[in-house]
Design a protein around this motif. Sequence first.
Motif, PDB file in Angstrom:
ATOM      1  N   LEU A 141       0.830  -1.201   0.000  1.00 41.28           N
ATOM      2  CA  LEU A 141       0.000   0.000   0.000  1.00 41.28           C
ATOM      3  C   LEU A 141       0.864   1.250   0.000  1.00 41.28           C
ATOM      4  CD1 LEU A 141      -2.522  -0.996   2.829  1.00 41.28           C
ATOM      5  CD2 LEU A 141      -2.811  -1.353   0.363  1.00 41.28           C
ATOM      6  N   SER A 142       0.317   2.325  -0.540  1.00 38.49           N
ATOM      7  CA  SER A 142       0.966   3.621  -0.378  1.00 38.49           C
ATOM      8  C   SER A 142       0.803   4.072   1.066  1.00 38.49           C
ATOM      9  CB  SER A 142       0.324   4.648  -1.312  1.00 38.49           C
ATOM     10  OG  SER A 142      -1.005   4.939  -0.888  1.00 38.49           O
ATOM     11  N   GLY A 143       1.551   5.096   1.462  1.00 33.51           N
ATOM     12  CA  GLY A 143       1.451   5.596   2.833  1.00 33.51           C
ATOM     13  C   GLY A 143       0.047   6.050   3.180  1.00 33.51           C
ATOM     14  N   GLY A 144      -0.589   6.749   2.224  1.00 29.77           N
ATOM     15  CA  GLY A 144      -1.944   7.233   2.461  1.00 29.77           C
ATOM     16  C   GLY A 144      -2.943   6.104   2.588  1.00 29.77           C
ATOM     17  N   MET A 145      -2.800   5.086   1.748  1.00 30.23           N
ATOM     18  CA  MET A 145      -3.712   3.939   1.812  1.00 30.23           C
ATOM     19  C   MET A 145      -3.542   3.179   3.130  1.00 30.23           C
ATOM     20  SD  MET A 145      -3.251   2.656  -2.109  1.00 30.23           S
ATOM     21  CE  MET A 145      -4.283   1.203  -1.965  1.00 30.23           C
ATOM     22  N   ALA A 146      -2.298   3.028   3.568  1.00 24.95           N
ATOM     23  CA  ALA A 146      -2.053   2.342   4.829  1.00 24.95           C
ATOM     24  C   ALA A 146      -2.678   3.106   5.999  1.00 24.95           C
ATOM     25  CB  ALA A 146      -0.554   2.169   5.051  1.00 24.95           C
ATOM     26  N   ALA A 173      -3.808  16.024  -0.965  1.00 25.02           N
ATOM     27  CA  ALA A 173      -4.778  17.085  -0.655  1.00 25.02           C
ATOM     28  C   ALA A 173      -6.211  16.665  -0.937  1.00 25.02           C
ATOM     29  CB  ALA A 173      -4.432  18.344  -1.441  1.00 25.02           C
ATOM     30  N   PHE A 174      -6.443  15.999  -2.073  1.00 21.13           N
ATOM     31  CA  PHE A 174      -7.810  15.627  -2.442  1.00 21.13           C
ATOM     32  C   PHE A 174      -8.347  14.528  -1.532  1.00 21.13           C
ATOM     33  CE2 PHE A 174      -5.916  17.296  -6.386  1.00 21.13           C
ATOM     34  CZ  PHE A 174      -6.798  18.344  -6.630  1.00 21.13           C
ATOM     35  N   THR A 175      -7.511  13.514  -1.259  1.00 20.36           N
ATOM     36  CA  THR A 175      -7.936  12.431  -0.368  1.00 20.36           C
ATOM     37  C   THR A 175      -8.137  12.958   1.045  1.00 20.36           C
ATOM     38  OG1 THR A 175      -6.667  10.876  -1.708  1.00 20.36           O
ATOM     39  CG2 THR A 175      -7.369  10.123   0.461  1.00 20.36           C
ATOM     40  N   MET A 179     -11.470  12.534   3.198  1.00 17.39           N
ATOM     41  CA  MET A 179     -11.481  11.854   4.481  1.00 17.39           C
ATOM     42  C   MET A 179     -12.005  12.752   5.594  1.00 17.39           C
ATOM     43  SD  MET A 179     -10.748   8.730   4.169  1.00 17.39           S
ATOM     44  CE  MET A 179     -10.693   8.436   5.929  1.00 17.39           C
ATOM     45  N   GLN A 180     -11.754  14.045   5.509  1.00 14.30           N
ATOM     46  CA  GLN A 180     -12.327  14.980   6.475  1.00 14.30           C
ATOM     47  C   GLN A 180     -13.852  14.953   6.394  1.00 14.30           C
ATOM     48  OE1 GLN A 180     -10.505  18.673   5.379  1.00 14.30           O
ATOM     49  NE2 GLN A 180      -8.530  18.160   6.309  1.00 14.30           N
ATOM     50  N   LYS A 181     -14.365  14.940   5.176  1.00 13.09           N
ATOM     51  CA  LYS A 181     -15.821  14.863   4.986  1.00 13.09           C
ATOM     52  C   LYS A 181     -16.370  13.553   5.539  1.00 13.09           C
ATOM     53  CE  LYS A 181     -16.032  17.811   0.870  1.00 13.09           C
ATOM     54  NZ  LYS A 181     -16.350  17.861  -0.587  1.00 13.09           N
ATOM     55  N   GLU A 182     -15.646  12.451   5.271  1.00  9.33           N
ATOM     56  CA  GLU A 182     -16.092  11.152   5.754  1.00  9.33           C
ATOM     57  C   GLU A 182     -16.084  11.103   7.272  1.00  9.33           C
ATOM     58  OE1 GLU A 182     -17.436   8.583   4.372  1.00  9.33           O
ATOM     59  OE2 GLU A 182     -17.371   9.455   2.380  1.00  9.33           O
ATOM     60  N   LEU A 183     -15.025  11.653   7.877  1.00  7.32           N
ATOM     61  CA  LEU A 183     -14.929  11.651   9.331  1.00  7.32           C
ATOM     62  C   LEU A 183     -16.067  12.457   9.948  1.00  7.32           C
ATOM     63  CD1 LEU A 183     -13.226  10.713  11.762  1.00  7.32           C
ATOM     64  CD2 LEU A 183     -11.992  12.892  11.601  1.00  7.32           C
ATOM     65  N   VAL A 197      -5.658  15.977  17.117  1.00  2.13           N
ATOM     66  CA  VAL A 197      -4.499  16.870  17.029  1.00  2.13           C
ATOM     67  C   VAL A 197      -4.207  17.127  15.560  1.00  2.13           C
ATOM     68  CG1 VAL A 197      -1.982  16.958  17.303  1.00  2.13           C
ATOM     69  CG2 VAL A 197      -3.422  16.275  19.223  1.00  2.13           C
ATOM     70  N   THR A 198      -4.009  18.382  15.199  1.00  4.59           N
ATOM     71  CA  THR A 198      -3.708  18.704  13.813  1.00  4.59           C
ATOM     72  C   THR A 198      -2.872  19.979  13.732  1.00  4.59           C
ATOM     73  OG1 THR A 198      -4.659  19.186  11.630  1.00  4.59           O
ATOM     74  CG2 THR A 198      -5.887  19.983  13.533  1.00  4.59           C
ATOM     75  N   HIS A 199      -2.063  20.057  12.679  1.00  5.12           N
ATOM     76  CA  HIS A 199      -1.373  21.306  12.352  1.00  5.12           C
ATOM     77  C   HIS A 199      -2.150  22.097  11.305  1.00  5.12           C
ATOM     78  CE1 HIS A 199       2.189  19.205  14.103  1.00  5.12           C
ATOM     79  NE2 HIS A 199       2.489  20.420  14.480  1.00  5.12           N
ATOM     80  N   ASP A 200      -3.196  21.504  10.769  1.00  2.00           N
ATOM     81  CA  ASP A 200      -3.971  22.090   9.683  1.00  2.00           C
ATOM     82  C   ASP A 200      -5.125  22.894  10.275  1.00  2.00           C
ATOM     83  OD1 ASP A 200      -5.697  22.616   7.556  1.00  2.00           O
ATOM     84  OD2 ASP A 200      -5.182  20.759   6.516  1.00  2.00           O
ATOM     85  N   ILE A 201      -5.013  24.212  10.254  1.00  2.00           N
ATOM     86  CA  ILE A 201      -6.030  25.059  10.869  1.00  2.00           C
ATOM     87  C   ILE A 201      -7.353  24.955  10.127  1.00  2.00           C
ATOM     88  CG2 ILE A 201      -6.655  27.453  11.422  1.00  2.00           C
ATOM     89  CD1 ILE A 201      -3.685  27.957  11.957  1.00  2.00           C
ATOM     90  N   ASP A 202      -7.320  24.861   8.796  1.00  2.75           N
ATOM     91  CA  ASP A 202      -8.551  24.668   8.030  1.00  2.75           C
ATOM     92  C   ASP A 202      -9.251  23.379   8.463  1.00  2.75           C
ATOM     93  OD1 ASP A 202      -7.671  26.889   6.506  1.00  2.75           O
ATOM     94  OD2 ASP A 202      -8.784  26.123   4.783  1.00  2.75           O
ATOM     95  N   GLU A 203      -8.474  22.324   8.663  1.00  3.90           N
ATOM     96  CA  GLU A 203      -9.026  21.054   9.096  1.00  3.90           C
ATOM     97  C   GLU A 203      -9.705  21.198  10.452  1.00  3.90           C
ATOM     98  OE1 GLU A 203      -7.132  17.054   8.355  1.00  3.90           O
ATOM     99  OE2 GLU A 203      -6.494  17.390  10.437  1.00  3.90           O
ATOM    100  N   ALA A 204      -9.069  21.925  11.354  1.00  5.45           N
ATOM    101  CA  ALA A 204      -9.637  22.131  12.685  1.00  5.45           C
ATOM    102  C   ALA A 204     -10.965  22.880  12.614  1.00  5.45           C
ATOM    103  CB  ALA A 204      -8.640  22.885  13.565  1.00  5.45           C
TER     104      ALA A 204
END
Length: 257
Positions: A141-146, A173-175, A179-183, A197-204
Amino acid sequence: MQNYQREQDYISVQGLHKYFIQRDSEKLQILEDINFSVKKGEVICIVGSSGCGKSTLLRAICGLDTEHSGTVTIDGEEVTGPDRHRGMVFQEHRLFPWLTVAQNVGYVLQGLSKEEKREKIQKYIDLVGLHGFEKSYPRELSGGMAQRAGIARALVNKPSVLFLDEPFGALDAFTKISMQKELKRIQKKSDTTMLLVTHDIDEAVYLADRIIVMSERPGKIKRIVPVELTGHRDRNSYEFVEIRKIIYNEFFDESNA
């Protein structure tokens, strides 16, 4: 002492301090006087600069690190160690390399028939977009898939609390947005309490009901920002951008103090 308490607490953190002992026996303070609480079904995001103790705080709350002062309770019971009713997603996937994706996802399931277990495993594999990779091993698997497989494993047992430490950092970025939407959809459907925990302020801003902003080490709660956005969260809306500015300004002010 700042005390951020709310009625009907599900998670309560009181007077939490954390030190590391260095080789010269000097104490290095990581967390200082952390006090806050979380309602059942809330999504809390923790943001802060690197090294401020975000991940250490998350590990203390979920019971993976008990070497601290202060108390942590979940649903009225003091946290003294890990519990299978608490799910954890790490920065890296931590899959067992000798098991397939399906075997990794189903590893935590107990007390189900083979058919029930198979159906539940497939449901969460499909949910994270890994259909067709059920028999693949982590090395294939790729890192993202794993990492997506790791997320499925954390969700499959329907934990009462889900802890996530930079869960989407390895995704493109697209995945990541998907995944944010799915979560968010999963959280609304299950009403699972989540600390992320995140460094991504948009995600927060996109995911959270409240955002805890931590100071530089030793990590303290600098501010708790409510995210009072209803319905669909448009990342380009005025309200979304204004909350994002508040968080950015906390970092900007700290870096220029």
